[in-house]
Design an enzyme around this catalytic site. Structure first.
Site, PDB file in Angstrom:
ATOM      1  N   LYS A 185      16.957  21.875  12.346  1.00 11.88           N
ATOM      2  CA  LYS A 185      18.114  21.748  12.855  1.00 11.88           C
ATOM      3  C   LYS A 185      19.039  23.224  12.799  1.00 11.88           C
ATOM      4  O   LYS A 185      18.815  23.736  11.680  1.00 11.88           O
ATOM      5  CB  LYS A 185      19.128  20.575  12.647  1.00 11.88           C
ATOM      6  CG  LYS A 185      18.562  19.170  12.949  1.00 11.88           C
ATOM      7  CD  LYS A 185      19.658  18.266  12.634  1.00 11.88           C
ATOM      8  CE  LYS A 185      19.132  16.966  12.980  1.00 11.88           C
ATOM      9  NZ  LYS A 185      19.316  16.795  14.434  1.00 11.88           N
TER      10      LYS A 185
ATOM     11  N   GLU B 226      12.715  11.726  14.168  1.00 13.79           N
ATOM     12  CA  GLU B 226      12.238  11.017  13.183  1.00 13.79           C
ATOM     13  C   GLU B 226      12.668   9.655  13.089  1.00 13.79           C
ATOM     14  O   GLU B 226      12.051   8.669  12.615  1.00 13.79           O
ATOM     15  CB  GLU B 226      12.618  11.851  11.705  1.00 13.79           C
ATOM     16  CG  GLU B 226      14.055  11.378  11.373  1.00 13.79           C
ATOM     17  CD  GLU B 226      14.932  11.705  11.951  1.00 13.79           C
ATOM     18  OE1 GLU B 226      14.782  12.635  12.818  1.00 13.79           O
ATOM     19  OE2 GLU B 226      16.335  11.356  11.767  1.00 13.79           O
TER      20      GLU B 226
ATOM     21  N   ARG C 117      13.020   7.417  15.200  1.00 14.62           N
ATOM     22  CA  ARG C 117      12.117   6.266  15.974  1.00 14.62           C
ATOM     23  C   ARG C 117      10.782   6.162  15.171  1.00 14.62           C
ATOM     24  O   ARG C 117      10.420   5.011  15.473  1.00 14.62           O
ATOM     25  CB  ARG C 117      11.906   6.907  17.525  1.00 14.62           C
ATOM     26  CG  ARG C 117      11.320   8.344  17.473  1.00 14.62           C
ATOM     27  CD  ARG C 117      11.450   8.868  18.833  1.00 14.62           C
ATOM     28  NE  ARG C 117      12.712   9.455  19.200  1.00 14.62           N
ATOM     29  CZ  ARG C 117      13.011  10.108  20.372  1.00 14.62           C
ATOM     30  NH1 ARG C 117      12.111  10.365  21.241  1.00 14.62           N
ATOM     31  NH2 ARG C 117      14.446  10.747  20.185  1.00 14.62           N
TER      32      ARG C 117
HETATM   33  N1  BES Z   1      20.023  11.797  13.869  1.00 18.77           N
HETATM   34  C1  BES Z   1      19.461  12.551  14.996  1.00 18.77           C
HETATM   35  C2  BES Z   1      20.470  12.218  16.157  1.00 18.77           C
HETATM   36  C3  BES Z   1      22.062  12.787  16.092  1.00 18.77           C
HETATM   37  C4  BES Z   1      22.132  14.046  16.582  1.00 18.77           C
HETATM   38  C5  BES Z   1      22.995  12.048  15.866  1.00 18.77           C
HETATM   39  C6  BES Z   1      23.420  14.299  16.678  1.00 18.77           C
HETATM   40  C7  BES Z   1      24.324  12.602  16.004  1.00 18.77           C
HETATM   41  C8  BES Z   1      24.487  13.711  16.215  1.00 18.77           C
HETATM   42  C9  BES Z   1      18.217  12.427  15.312  1.00 18.77           C
HETATM   43  O1  BES Z   1      17.040  12.334  14.387  1.00 18.77           O
HETATM   44  C10 BES Z   1      17.899  13.612  16.172  1.00 18.77           C
HETATM   45  O2  BES Z   1      17.450  14.753  15.670  1.00 18.77           O
HETATM   46  N2  BES Z   1      17.440  13.498  17.575  1.00 18.77           N
HETATM   47  C11 BES Z   1      16.878  14.405  18.614  1.00 18.77           C
HETATM   48  C12 BES Z   1      15.888  14.063  19.309  1.00 18.77           C
HETATM   49  C13 BES Z   1      15.172  15.084  19.821  1.00 18.77           C
HETATM   50  C14 BES Z   1      14.549  16.067  19.066  1.00 18.77           C
HETATM   51  C15 BES Z   1      14.352  14.557  21.140  1.00 18.77           C
HETATM   52  C16 BES Z   1      18.204  14.857  18.966  1.00 18.77           C
HETATM   53  O3  BES Z   1      19.189  14.021  19.510  1.00 18.77           O
HETATM   54  O4  BES Z   1      18.475  16.071  19.360  1.00 18.77           O
HETATM   55 ZN    ZN Z   2      18.245  11.567  12.813  1.00 22.64          ZN
HETATM   56 MN    MN Z   3      16.504  13.816  13.835  1.00 23.65          MN
END
Ligand code: BES
Ligand code: ZN
Ligand code: MN
Length: 488
Positions: free
Chosen positions: A267, A339, A341
């Site tokens: 990220k 991750e 899921r």
């Molecule tokens: N924990 C995050 C989701 C999240 C992101 C929660 C921002 C709150 C704020 C999750 O693990 C994630 O990174 N999801 C990705 C999925 C994508 C790679 C398909 C996302 O939402 O960007």
């Molecule tokens: Zn996450």
């Molecule tokens: Mn994530």
């Protein structure tokens, strides 16, 4: 914080020793001849105390009142929603001053059909507005509010709601505190210890599996996420038994990513600290069990928490890697940041062994859900109409709102891949739904619902911190399943 419920009319409540008195004034002001009641009627008539919920008027060293500070606050129609608004506004107005003892007085007796909800809402709102995080900042800002007296002319009909409100508050605060902890104070092992500590409460048992046991179960998706971290994974199994052995349990599955860097699909640095909140689903399961232990409903509940960090490392899982989940389905991990899921799918398969009445997973799963619903309602997905309806209703009652989103099969098209049964991401569009479609593949054996709490589990900015959501929704739903009956 210590709550006490007392039968007191307004003139009696005004004589209680306290630092502040908050008076909830409904649509009809109090009719008494005591100084405060007369004053309230004047304030209403003159328009200085608008009847709209949350409108307030502050007094200082008022005659007939023991407390130095007085806040008169309108509670609108007296519904739990408006009582909550009023209490939040009043506590906001009192903030800053030294406040150890507070009296909250309902100026008039709430209606018989709303008194329980009103008192519960007052307790929850008071606790919510005065919670202070302490784990790594124990002294500086320690909570000042120590004792709250909730006063209404006849407290008797509110007794049970008052006790449940307090139990709910304990659950919400446990969830907040754990979600707020930085990742180095909330490792998978520490989370497991917190669950073990809950097992000291009556009717709760806890079992914790480590890497060896999880490998033996074949949880290849969960293991893939954990393998880049120096912190060993934990799979937490909590059981609350309030009903007979034979009664099918409700299973709650909480996403327990104690820190989500994204892994190799790392990220951006900005606000990455907030990914310590990525175990908010797990925290809500812990909080729900805490509340259950005190409310003692006649129901069986299982809590499952796959807990690990998502880290980049020489051993970390790589984009394109294919792993085998506990269900036997192979998964191509195209993005290591998807991750949640992966850890959930193995927990959902593990849930089958309980032959559950329903399985509800709770996860900070997608940024897309935040875009879709913001921070007011969390996303609700379900393969079962009755379950979806019950959860939506619980959210409404508890003011812990959710909104149903679709599960049409066409949304799953993007998850197809040439290299495994399923990929862990689809395209950019409809990300909250495609994540849910991925999970759905592992839930064929029971009624299932998924709560995507990414937008509601915490607040960012100056008020950064966990909200304790959706503990209130879950507790309300579970109490509904127990049909109002309670273990002795
Ligand atoms: N924990 C995050 C989701 C999240 C992101 C929660 C921002 C709150 C704020 C999750 O693990 C994630 O990174 N999801 C990705 C999925 C994508 C790679 C398909 C996302 O939402 O960007
Ligand atoms: Zn996450
Ligand atoms: Mn994530």
């Amino acid at each position: 914080m210590n709550f006490v419920l007392k039968s007191l009319d307004l003139s009696q409540a005004a004589l209680q020793k306290a630092d502040a008195l908050v008076v909830l004034v409904g649509e009809n002001p109090p009719a008494g001849q005591d100084e405060l009641s007369v004053l309230i009627r004047h304030a209403r008539q003159s328009g200085d105390l608008d009847a709209k919920a949350g409108k307030l008027l502050q007094l200082y060293r008022q005659g007939g009142v023991s407390a130095r500070r007085v806040v008169l606050v309108s509670s609108g129609d007296g519904s739990s929603r408006q009582v909550r608004q009023a209490v939040t506004a009043a506590v906001g107005a009192l903030k800053g001053g030294k406040l150890k003892n507070l009296v909250l007085s309902f100026a008039t007796q709430p209606n018989a059909d709303s008194v329980s909800a009103a008192v519960r809402a007052a307790v929850v709102a008071l606790a919510d507005a005065s919670y202070v995080y302490t784990t790594t900042k124990p002294k500086a800002d320690a909570r000042t509010l120590e004792q709250v007296v909730i006063a209404l002319p006849n407290a008797k009909p509110a007794k049970i709601a008052f006790a449940w409100g307090q139990a709910l508050v304990q659950g919400i605060e446990l969830a907040k505190e754990w979600a707020n902890r930085p990742a180095n104070h909330a490792t998978p092992s520490q989370l497991a210890d917190a669950a073990q500590a809950l097992a000291k409460l009556p009717r709760i048992k806890c079992e914790v599996l480590g890497p060896k046991e999880v490998a033996k179960l074949g949880m290849g998706a969960f293991i893939a996420v954990a393998q880049g971290s120096a912190q060993p994974l934990r799979f937490i199994v909590l059981k609350y038994q309030g009903a007979g052995q034979k009664q099918a349990p409700v299973v709650l599955v909480g996403k327990g990513i104690t820190f989500d860097t994204g892994g190799i699909s790392i990220k951006p640095a900005g606000e990455m600290d907030e990914m310590k909140f990525d175990m908010s689903g797990a925290a809500s399961v812990l909080g729900t069990f805490q509340a259950l232990a005190h409310i003692k409903p006649k129901i069986n509940v299982v809590g499952l928490i796959p807990a690990c960090e998502n880290m980049p490392d020489g051993l970390a899982v790589k984009p394109g890697d294919v792993v085998t989940s506990m269900s036997g389905q192979t998964i191509e991990i195209l993005n290591t940041d998807a991750e949640g899921r992966l850890v959930l799918c193995d927990a959902l398969t593990y849930a089958e062994r309980f032959e559950p009445a329903a399985v509800i997973d709770i996860a900070t799963l997608t940024g897309a859900c935040v875009v879709a619903l913001g921070n007011v309602r969390c996303g609700l997905f379900s393969t079962n109409e009755a379950l979806a309806e019950a959860l939506q209703k619980a959210g409404d009652t508890a003011h812990d709102l959710c909104w149903r989103l679709p599960l049409d099969d066409d949304y799953a098209d993007g998850l197809k891949t040439n290299f495994a049964d399923v990929a862990n991401i689809a395209g950019r569009m409809g990300g909250a739904v495609t994540a849910a479609k991925f999970l759905q593949r592992f839930t064929a054996k029971y009624p299932w619902a998924h709560l995507d709490i990414a937008g509601v589990a915490w607040k960012g900015g100056a008020a950064k911190g966990a909200t304790g959501r959706p503990v209130a929704l879950l507790v309300d739903y579970l109490l509904g399943q127990a049909e109002g009956s309670h273990a002795a």
